[in-house]
Design an enzyme around this catalytic site. Structure first.
Site, PDB file in Angstrom:
ATOM      1  N   ASN A 105      24.665   7.812 -24.083  1.00 29.86           N
ATOM      2  CA  ASN A 105      25.464   8.798 -24.821  1.00 29.86           C
ATOM      3  C   ASN A 105      24.575   9.469 -25.860  1.00 29.86           C
ATOM      4  O   ASN A 105      24.199   8.850 -26.851  1.00 29.86           O
ATOM      5  CB  ASN A 105      26.657   8.090 -25.481  1.00 29.86           C
ATOM      6  CG  ASN A 105      27.545   9.046 -26.278  1.00 29.86           C
ATOM      7  OD1 ASN A 105      27.147  10.171 -26.590  1.00 29.86           O
ATOM      8  ND2 ASN A 105      28.731   8.594 -26.615  1.00 29.86           N
ATOM      9  N   HIS A 150      31.584  15.243 -21.513  1.00 28.31           N
ATOM     10  CA  HIS A 150      30.642  14.573 -22.412  1.00 28.31           C
ATOM     11  C   HIS A 150      30.403  13.161 -21.873  1.00 28.31           C
ATOM     12  O   HIS A 150      31.334  12.450 -21.509  1.00 28.31           O
ATOM     13  CB  HIS A 150      31.225  14.525 -23.824  1.00 28.31           C
ATOM     14  CG  HIS A 150      30.528  13.544 -24.702  1.00 28.31           C
ATOM     15  ND1 HIS A 150      29.156  13.542 -24.842  1.00 28.31           N
ATOM     16  CD2 HIS A 150      31.000  12.517 -25.458  1.00 28.31           C
ATOM     17  CE1 HIS A 150      28.823  12.557 -25.651  1.00 28.31           C
ATOM     18  NE2 HIS A 150      29.908  11.915 -26.038  1.00 28.31           N
ATOM     19  N   CYS A 198      29.947  15.030 -30.827  1.00 33.56           N
ATOM     20  CA  CYS A 198      29.709  15.207 -29.386  1.00 33.56           C
ATOM     21  C   CYS A 198      30.283  16.514 -28.847  1.00 33.56           C
ATOM     22  O   CYS A 198      29.940  16.929 -27.743  1.00 33.56           O
ATOM     23  CB  CYS A 198      30.282  14.032 -28.614  1.00 33.56           C
ATOM     24  SG  CYS A 198      29.748  12.465 -29.286  1.00 33.56           S
TER      25      CYS A 198
HETATM   26  N1  COA Z   1      28.033  -7.052 -24.649  1.00 38.84           N
HETATM   27  C1  COA Z   1      28.880  -8.070 -24.410  1.00 38.84           C
HETATM   28  N2  COA Z   1      30.106  -8.142 -24.959  1.00 38.84           N
HETATM   29  C2  COA Z   1      30.479  -7.146 -25.780  1.00 38.84           C
HETATM   30  C3  COA Z   1      29.642  -6.044 -26.066  1.00 38.84           C
HETATM   31  C4  COA Z   1      28.380  -6.029 -25.463  1.00 38.84           C
HETATM   32  N3  COA Z   1      27.497  -5.031 -25.666  1.00 38.84           N
HETATM   33  N4  COA Z   1      30.290  -5.213 -26.897  1.00 38.84           N
HETATM   34  C5  COA Z   1      31.495  -5.764 -27.132  1.00 38.84           C
HETATM   35  N5  COA Z   1      31.604  -6.931 -26.455  1.00 38.84           N
HETATM   36  C6  COA Z   1      32.738  -7.847 -26.416  1.00 38.84           C
HETATM   37  C7  COA Z   1      33.654  -7.730 -27.611  1.00 38.84           C
HETATM   38  O1  COA Z   1      33.158  -8.477 -28.694  1.00 38.84           O
HETATM   39  C8  COA Z   1      34.942  -8.296 -27.062  1.00 38.84           C
HETATM   40  O2  COA Z   1      34.857  -9.696 -27.083  1.00 38.84           O
HETATM   41  P1  COA Z   1      36.157 -10.596 -27.429  1.00 38.84           P
HETATM   42  O3  COA Z   1      37.132 -10.277 -26.337  1.00 38.84           O
HETATM   43  O4  COA Z   1      35.611 -11.960 -27.387  1.00 38.84           O
HETATM   44  O5  COA Z   1      36.608 -10.124 -28.771  1.00 38.84           O
HETATM   45  C9  COA Z   1      34.934  -7.864 -25.599  1.00 38.84           C
HETATM   46  O6  COA Z   1      33.562  -7.526 -25.299  1.00 38.84           O
HETATM   47  C10 COA Z   1      35.819  -6.682 -25.293  1.00 38.84           C
HETATM   48  O7  COA Z   1      35.575  -5.694 -26.297  1.00 38.84           O
HETATM   49  P2  COA Z   1      36.268  -4.294 -26.216  1.00 38.84           P
HETATM   50  O8  COA Z   1      35.830  -3.490 -27.374  1.00 38.84           O
HETATM   51  O9  COA Z   1      37.736  -4.460 -25.985  1.00 38.84           O
HETATM   52  O10 COA Z   1      35.603  -3.736 -24.874  1.00 38.84           O
HETATM   53  P3  COA Z   1      35.891  -2.394 -24.140  1.00 38.84           P
HETATM   54  O11 COA Z   1      36.248  -2.686 -22.728  1.00 38.84           O
HETATM   55  O12 COA Z   1      36.809  -1.508 -24.913  1.00 38.84           O
HETATM   56  O13 COA Z   1      34.456  -1.720 -24.103  1.00 38.84           O
HETATM   57  C11 COA Z   1      33.315   0.026 -25.262  1.00 38.84           C
HETATM   58  C12 COA Z   1      33.822  -1.417 -25.306  1.00 38.84           C
HETATM   59  C13 COA Z   1      32.672   0.344 -26.573  1.00 38.84           C
HETATM   60  C14 COA Z   1      32.306   0.119 -24.135  1.00 38.84           C
HETATM   61  C15 COA Z   1      34.509   0.958 -24.974  1.00 38.84           C
HETATM   62  O14 COA Z   1      35.567   0.663 -25.852  1.00 38.84           O
HETATM   63  C16 COA Z   1      34.169   2.395 -25.131  1.00 38.84           C
HETATM   64  O15 COA Z   1      33.335   2.918 -24.428  1.00 38.84           O
HETATM   65  N6  COA Z   1      34.875   3.090 -26.018  1.00 38.84           N
HETATM   66  C17 COA Z   1      34.642   4.486 -26.250  1.00 38.84           C
HETATM   67  C18 COA Z   1      33.387   4.632 -27.036  1.00 38.84           C
HETATM   68  C19 COA Z   1      32.890   6.026 -27.030  1.00 38.84           C
HETATM   69  O16 COA Z   1      33.044   6.735 -26.090  1.00 38.84           O
HETATM   70  N7  COA Z   1      32.268   6.390 -28.117  1.00 38.84           N
HETATM   71  C20 COA Z   1      31.666   7.642 -28.278  1.00 38.84           C
HETATM   72  C21 COA Z   1      32.627   8.738 -28.283  1.00 38.84           C
HETATM   73  S1  COA Z   1      31.745  10.190 -28.420  1.00 38.84           S
END
Ligand code: COA
Length: 327
Positions: A284, A254, A114
């Protein structure tokens, strides 16, 4: 006399097909409400079968070249940032050079995920400032829908397809690329990666069965690192150029997650109206995200001569980078 390297044309392209959060509800166990509140994404663009990375790249490149009034034959260098190339060999840049009808200038791919577009314009700037090249095309392009595990709800809701491009030329005044900073910390390689298909885990039945050709992500940990590093690099840029957040007209981070963008903006003390965001419509798109956003602002006539625009990126590697533009 060359004073700076300047972006003289921008272009972007996203496929027509829209994949909404409601569509995703039918594919994985998720909801529009979860995706919207956790990421800010409402919909994203997905390329149809038969469309490759270089095709998206050329659509964006043609628009940037047209705006810059530069013919492909006049290009001195093409830099293509992508982690989703047409093929492992040759470079996507080779397909783009031929497809655009450019001369046999230099062209190469760059893999900084990215941060790739910011890495790309940083490299381009050096060739312009030394006087070696006069017209450089930098493209950020991704076809991430092809490397998604459509059973993994944590990743397939985030990533999307698209391309953005910029033509960079010498500037005889102080408009242009004011400052650039690149970083990488390979201690975090497993935070975001596609393990299979390289020489470490050569493609095999086993890599296919273990879904090693898809994006794997440690989202929660990545979220924290992304926020901290994008804030840090933005501060580095401002300190080294002796400007304050009040001097910035637009901040284009980004587009990884709207919550990350807002957290960074808040930590920097940036008024929210200066934070540019299109993640709700585009998702993204990795390397393509910043050049698409820049092109949208440019084509909406929101950028005035002399405006300071701060760009900050974060991606797999992990890489992070910052660029300050004087428009
Ligand atoms: N729909 C519903 N629930 C979901 C889900 C979805 N699409 N994806 C994950 N979950 C669930 C998980 O399984 C977890 O459930 P649990 O509590 O029963 O285990 C819960 O939601 C929380 O998961 P978590 O990973 O802690 O959520 P989060 O608040 O961190 O959000 C992201 C997840 C991926 C959106 C977030 O971590 C994120 O954006 N991270 C950065 C990713 C990024 O920027 N990547 C690219 C970089 S270039």
């Amino acid at each position: 006399m060359i004073k700076r390297a300047r972006i003289v044309g921008t272009g972007s392209y996203v496929p027509d097909k829209i994949l909404t959060n409601q569509d995703l509800e039918k594919i994985v166990d998720t909801s529009d409400e979860w995706i919207t509140t956790r990421t800010g994404i409402k919909e994203r663009r997905i390329a149809p079968e038969g469309v490759y990375t270089s095709i998206l790249a050329m659509e964006a490149a043609k628009k940037a070249l047209e705006q810059a009034e530069v013919s492909p034959k006049e290009l001195d260098l093409i830099i293509c940032s992508t982690i989703s190339p047409d093929q492992p060999l040759p470079s996507t840049a080779a397909f783009i050079q031929h497809g655009l009808g450019a001369n046999t200038c230099g062209a190469f791919d760059m893999a900084a995920a990215c941060s790739g577009f910011l890495y790309g314009i940083t490299v381009a700037e050096q060739f312009i400032l030394t006087g070696k090249y006069k017209r450089i095309l930098v493209i950020g392009v991704e076809l991430l829908s092809r490397v998604m595990d459509w059973e993994d709800r944590a990743t397939c809701i985030l990533f999307a397809d698209g391309a953005g491009a910029a033509v960079i030329m010498p500037s005889e005044d102080d408009r242009g690329i004011v400052h650039t900073i690149m970083h990488i910390d390979g201690a975090f390689t497993d935070y975001l990666h596609i393990p299979g298909g390289g020489m470490r885990y050569v493609s095999s039945h086993e890599t296919l069965n273990n879904k090693m050709h898809f994006v794997k992500m440690r989202g929660n940990e990545l979220f924290k690192v992304a926020t901290r590093f994008m804030e840090n690099v933005s501060r580095e840029i401002m300190e080294q150029t002796k400007i304050s957040i009040d001097d910035i007209k637009y901040f284009i981070p980004h587009q990884a997650n709207q919550r990350i963008s807002i957290a960074v903006a808040e930590r920097l003390g940036l008024p929210m109206e200066k934070l540019y965001s299109n993640i709700d419509r585009i998702g993204n798109t990795s390397s393509a995200s910043i050049p698409i956003a820049l092109d949208e602002l440019n084509r909406a006539y929101k950028l005035d001569k002399g405006d300071l625009i701060l760009l900050a990126s974060f991606g797999a590697g992990v890489t992070w980078a910052g660029v300050l533009l004087k428009w």
